[in-house]
Design a protein around this motif. Sequence first.
Motif, PDB file in Angstrom:
ATOM      1  N   GLU A   1      19.644   6.366 -47.341  1.00  0.00           N
ATOM      2  CA  GLU A   1      18.751   6.090 -48.462  1.00  0.00           C
ATOM      3  C   GLU A   1      19.425   5.256 -49.544  1.00  0.00           C
ATOM      4  O   GLU A   1      18.788   4.388 -50.148  1.00  0.00           O
TER       5      GLU A   1
ATOM      6  N   ASP B   1      12.541   6.168 -46.765  1.00  0.00           N
ATOM      7  CA  ASP B   1      12.229   6.384 -45.351  1.00  0.00           C
ATOM      8  C   ASP B   1      13.483   6.613 -44.513  1.00  0.00           C
ATOM      9  O   ASP B   1      13.378   6.830 -43.299  1.00  0.00           O
TER      10      ASP B   1
ATOM     11  N   SER C   1      10.591  -3.804 -43.473  1.00  0.00           N
ATOM     12  CA  SER C   1       9.976  -2.765 -42.647  1.00  0.00           C
ATOM     13  C   SER C   1      10.227  -3.064 -41.182  1.00  0.00           C
ATOM     14  O   SER C   1      10.576  -4.194 -40.799  1.00  0.00           O
TER      15      SER C   1
END
Length: 706
Positions: free
Chosen positions: A350, A481, A313
Amino acid sequence: PDLSPYATHVRHKLLFSHPEKAFRKAVDDGVPLIAMDQLNHRHLLRPSSNSLTGELSSIPPVDPADIPGLKDVSRRVVKIVRDDDDINDVYNMTTRVNKLTRRKLHGTDAWPEWQQSEWLQLDQYDKQNMFGEPVPNPGREKVFDLVWTYVEKVLDGRKKARCTMDGSARNGNVRVLDHTYANCVDQTGARIFYAASAVEGLIIFGADVSNAFGEAPPPKQGAYIRPDKAIRDWWYARRGTHIPDGFVIPVCRAMQGHPESPRLWERHIDRILREELGFQPTVHEPCLYSGIIEGERVLFLRQVDDFACASTSQRICDIVFDKIDDHLQLAMKKLGLITLFNGVDVLQTENYVKLSVETFIDGISTKYRDTWLKENKQVTHYKMTPLPSNDNLNTAVGDPDERAQQALAKEMGVNYRSIVGELTYAMITCRPDISHAVIKLAQANACPSRDHYIAAKHCMTYLHETRADGIYFWRTTPRKDLDNIPVPQRKSAPQARLDDGRTPHAGTDLHCFVDSDWATDPLTRRSFTGICMRFGGGTIGYKTRLQPTVALSSTEAEFMAACDAGKMLLYVRSILYDLNIPQEAASVIYEDNDGATAMANAKKPTTRTRHMDIRYFALCDWVERDLVILERVDTSQNLADHFTKRLDFTKFACHTDYIMGRVIPPHSPLFRAPCQSDIDIQVSKCLATVTTHTPYTYYSTIADQW
């Protein structure tokens, strides 16, 4: 190093280690070495008599005959100059394009902006505690001049002044004793970083350190700078006092331009990453690190002052950057999601990570577009290959006469060494599809013929038409995301793909293809080695190499190539082991020669290989230790075949689909999804208009489309 032993012998020169070997010739061993005149003309220095003043005026100018490989120093395009009659001038670095000097800028309407830019640079140094209090001159051997570069940005018109130390041997303060070394990331290591990030489902963010060298401690020898007009004005404006005449300023940090600064900065940032963050570098790629932050996996890549951090992240990456920032004087710039790093375009989606050099190709092709490089000049890009269809390069020999070479270059409208250097950079970063073509062209760097010029322009046209191509590394789990961008289209025709019979591999399974031709170089009768190493669904290592000796049989050539592939595999296996991606089983080397496979796996000698050098039989030892294993593969499915010879479009497209990673690998969630080429789409549209009730029309349509 301790310089005391030299004190009695050299009284007027500062001694330290510094690499000065600048002019190198292209070689056939793997990737050609790029000489200084092949990529960036801004960094080609020439001695300038008016840069040597005062006590330095007694230093004789450099004789071009004393520089190996340099024929005409006067043609160099960068100079360090100063007008001694103007008290406002400083040492300026000028180029053929950028000729701005402080003397020219002083007194113009824009001078206040330029002076603010000067002071901004010096303010940054001051925040890093770069300058000490002025002291009397301790002696010429430790005092350096400052060099200023003035540039106006093209995009926004912003004016930028850059100040560095003149730490070259040109000013007479330096004598080269030995070479220093500061690590930069190898292109193979960088591709491993992106491939591992894709396979592990990580996302990559970037950061940049401002004035990085100034964060490192000073050189042990000590250094001083001689204040010029620019720094005197700034000193009085900021501190309210004048620097006394004859005084110099101590340098308290590593300043850009000093030969020791790159190594000092590397040691500084390496200590921060190791001791403060707990990261561990890989043994054979010191710029690539791995670690754990708050229980999350982190991969870290540094290239001097540019950082790329891969984690699960953005929050984890920000924590890493903040911890580094705590140990820096100037705040680090966070660049967000990586899109361009070290000259390579990075597309994170992705389902895959794509590496390309589209930005670089657009930049270098600008100067050719108005002449011989036209948009869509030739056939559609998927009908092109990097080399022309003829075989003239194998026998072409250029005229060694220098005047003839100059006339040919003028006629062709291109500098051969420059265009080969540009092609080389694209090849070594992420364009393995032009590997064989670039190596063939680089062999003629010293004396190209007309055929070489034509082939180089053809290769540049191919590169320009396919500038959006790159290497794809596929994720094992999708990143929701990130943008969902369509998968790449295959360029090979359906009937020529040969997908059946290929061994499937997991995303973390390292494997390699190797091939060799036999005695195809007509001048030396040496053979070409081709290597293609795959990981994460794409190619992370590749090589086209002219073998160092003449092979007396095809088996010998293939065995020598397999040995080179084994060495590359051991290097990459070591890096993956340090990144906690160990290869539990022996890495497979796919080889299409039965004799070489039997010699390596079963240690079965033949009468044609008893004379071979013993070092090549290290491959047998690696097989015995279960590090590598050779397996037979059909020549039509050997991807390394592309790296040894020019192929027709059908074979070229089939191999490059796999080499560039356009084929969805089994570890991707999209593996069962169709991966259509332009031809697939045309066939599908046409078949939608006909039915099997009209068999003749149906099959005729398919035949026409194929």
